[in-house]
Design an enzyme around this catalytic site. Structure first.
Site, mmCIF file in Angstrom:
data_model
loop_
_atom_site.group_PDB
_atom_site.id
_atom_site.type_symbol
_atom_site.label_atom_id
_atom_site.label_comp_id
_atom_site.label_asym_id
_atom_site.label_seq_id
_atom_site.Cartn_x
_atom_site.Cartn_y
_atom_site.Cartn_z
ATOM 1 N N GLN A 174 61.161 87.187 -76.862
ATOM 2 C CA GLN A 174 61.337 85.965 -76.221
ATOM 3 C C GLN A 174 60.001 85.018 -76.209
ATOM 4 O O GLN A 174 59.016 85.453 -76.889
ATOM 5 C CB GLN A 174 61.371 86.151 -74.637
ATOM 6 C CG GLN A 174 61.922 87.600 -74.405
ATOM 7 C CD GLN A 174 61.901 88.063 -72.772
ATOM 8 O OE1 GLN A 174 62.759 87.788 -72.016
ATOM 9 N NE2 GLN A 174 61.055 89.102 -72.639
ATOM 10 N N GLY A 209 66.077 98.536 -70.369
ATOM 11 C CA GLY A 209 66.852 99.004 -69.200
ATOM 12 C C GLY A 209 68.234 99.776 -69.343
ATOM 13 O O GLY A 209 68.293 100.693 -68.597
ATOM 14 N N ASP A 229 65.361 93.316 -61.624
ATOM 15 C CA ASP A 229 64.591 92.064 -61.488
ATOM 16 C C ASP A 229 64.506 91.717 -63.093
ATOM 17 O O ASP A 229 63.520 91.655 -63.448
ATOM 18 C CB ASP A 229 63.017 92.454 -61.120
ATOM 19 C CG ASP A 229 62.225 91.165 -61.010
ATOM 20 O OD1 ASP A 229 61.072 91.429 -61.129
ATOM 21 O OD2 ASP A 229 62.939 90.318 -61.378
ATOM 22 N N ASP A 285 68.071 85.894 -66.885
ATOM 23 C CA ASP A 285 69.339 85.861 -66.732
ATOM 24 C C ASP A 285 70.328 86.375 -67.819
ATOM 25 O O ASP A 285 69.621 86.945 -68.831
ATOM 26 C CB ASP A 285 69.618 84.367 -66.685
ATOM 27 C CG ASP A 285 68.949 83.566 -65.626
ATOM 28 O OD1 ASP A 285 67.920 83.059 -66.116
ATOM 29 O OD2 ASP A 285 69.532 83.756 -64.618
HETATM 30 N N1 SAM Z 1 62.551 86.771 -61.068
HETATM 31 C C1 SAM Z 1 62.787 86.387 -62.652
HETATM 32 C C2 SAM Z 1 64.114 85.958 -62.715
HETATM 33 O O1 SAM Z 1 64.968 86.001 -61.711
HETATM 34 O O2 SAM Z 1 64.648 85.216 -63.769
HETATM 35 C C3 SAM Z 1 62.874 87.688 -63.730
HETATM 36 C C4 SAM Z 1 61.200 87.840 -63.873
HETATM 37 S S1 SAM Z 1 61.079 89.194 -64.689
HETATM 38 C C5 SAM Z 1 59.729 88.569 -65.541
HETATM 39 C C6 SAM Z 1 62.288 89.543 -65.753
HETATM 40 C C7 SAM Z 1 61.980 90.459 -66.910
HETATM 41 O O3 SAM Z 1 63.099 91.184 -67.332
HETATM 42 C C8 SAM Z 1 61.494 90.049 -67.969
HETATM 43 O O4 SAM Z 1 59.980 90.532 -68.114
HETATM 44 C C9 SAM Z 1 62.295 90.390 -69.446
HETATM 45 O O5 SAM Z 1 61.304 90.973 -70.438
HETATM 46 C C10 SAM Z 1 62.804 91.688 -68.630
HETATM 47 N N2 SAM Z 1 64.002 92.080 -69.466
HETATM 48 C C11 SAM Z 1 64.995 91.399 -69.811
HETATM 49 N N3 SAM Z 1 65.962 92.228 -70.363
HETATM 50 C C12 SAM Z 1 65.530 93.329 -70.161
HETATM 51 C C13 SAM Z 1 66.143 94.716 -70.532
HETATM 52 N N4 SAM Z 1 67.496 94.962 -71.135
HETATM 53 N N5 SAM Z 1 65.382 95.888 -70.136
HETATM 54 C C14 SAM Z 1 64.425 95.805 -69.434
HETATM 55 N N6 SAM Z 1 63.673 94.704 -68.936
HETATM 56 C C15 SAM Z 1 64.369 93.426 -69.431
#
Ligand code: SAM
Length: 281
Positions: free
Chosen positions: A31, A139, A156, A159
């Site tokens: 990203q 995940g 967490d 989108d």
């Molecule tokens: N609170 C924020 C929101 O509501 O948009 C989310 C914050 S947190 C930083 C989101 C995290 O999800 C990011 O660090 C991203 O890299 C992670 N993420 C996205 N897709 C993922 C996946 N398939 N498996 C694990 N982590 C993932």
């Protein structure tokens, strides 16, 4: 370079935050990661120009996605966090001394490294807590192969675009249910219903097929623009029947001092306004 950071999440609605000082702007393996300072919200982290976390208002989101399921459960020992790379969710979960282990599965090592260095106040030492097991992985892949045994699972995520998309599928939710202990609770970041109604309806449709008790609860996070944010809730247990008195006793015993969460706010968050209730299948 504009000195405003503008979200492009919605076709006809945009949130912009002033960039008082740009600290970082570059691509990770997954990203575009940008960090800047804003007078009102402090340091702000965006991924692909979408606000992920700010120093100013993250407490609302992290407290409601952690303390609501943990205090509802009442005997949680093992918690799984999917995503959460900034460390704020782990910070709140690890405030519960009764929690023995937190497994955090984050796809992007860049977000973790970066947050440790530039946003230490968000994780507040959580990454150094011996109870935290950090796994850098997708995940969806982790949940498919894990042995499970989690009392609470917190999604967490970003989108449902890019790497986060797979975390909003029936397949993922089915495996998440399998990874829960009996009476375990799954909660999910589920967008802002006023602007992302279909996202909530899709998740609720999946939860309706999987869980005896399924719904969502709400909290307004100023930089998640468009009104209250929805948090998906799914369990086969009776965790939502816990009385206010019992929640207050558990809250007192946990000896945490949140800035947003209270047992009354917890219970009130499940009272859904009409336009959100109409999104439920
Ligand atoms: N609170 C924020 C929101 O509501 O948009 C989310 C914050 S947190 C930083 C989101 C995290 O999800 C990011 O660090 C991203 O890299 C992670 N993420 C996205 N897709 C993922 C996946 N398939 N498996 C694990 N982590 C993932």
């Amino acid at each position: 370079m504009s000195d405003w950071s503008t979200e492009t999440l919605h076709d006809d609605y945009r949130q912009s935050l002033k960039i008082d000082r740009l600290l970082y702007d570059s691509e990770t393996d997954h990203q575009r990661l940008k960090l800047f300072e804003n007078k009102t919200f402090g340091r702000v982290l965006t991924l692909d120009d979408v606000v992920q976390v700010t120093e100013g208002d993250n407490f609302i989101y992290h407290e409601m996605l952690s303390h609501v399921p943990i205090l509802s459960h009442g005997a949680a020992r093992r918690v799984l966090i999917i995503g959460g790379g900034d460390g704020g969710m782990a910070r709140e979960v690890l405030k519960h001394d009764a929690i023995d282990e937190v497994v955090m599965v984050e796809i992007d090592a860049g977000v973790v490294e970066f947050s440790r260095e530039f946003l230490p106040g968000i994780s507040a030492g959580a990454f150094d807590d011996p109870r935290l097991k950090l796994v850098i992985a997708d995940g969806a892949e982790f949940i498919r192969t894990t042995e499970g045994g989690f009392d609470v699972i917190i999604v967490d995520s970003t989108d449902p675009v890019g790497p986060g998309e797979v975390l909003f599928t029936d397949h993922f939710y089915g495996h998440a249910k399998r990874a829960l202990t009996p009476g375990g609770i799954l909660v999910t970041q589920n967008g802002v219903p006023f602007l992302q109604g279909a996202e909530l309806t899709n998740t609720m449709r999946a939860f309706k097929a999987l869980f005896a008790d399924w719904t969502c609860y709400l909290a307004t996070v100023p930089t998640y623009a468009g009104g209250p944010m929805a948090f998906g809730w799914g369990t086969d247990g009776a965790a939502r029947q816990v009385s206010l008195e019992e929640l207050e006793a558990r809250f007192a015993a946990a000896a945490i001092s949140p800035d947003y969460y209270t047992p009354a706010v917890h219970q009130g968050a499940f009272a859904l306004p009409g336009y959100v209730a109409k999104l439920m299948p």
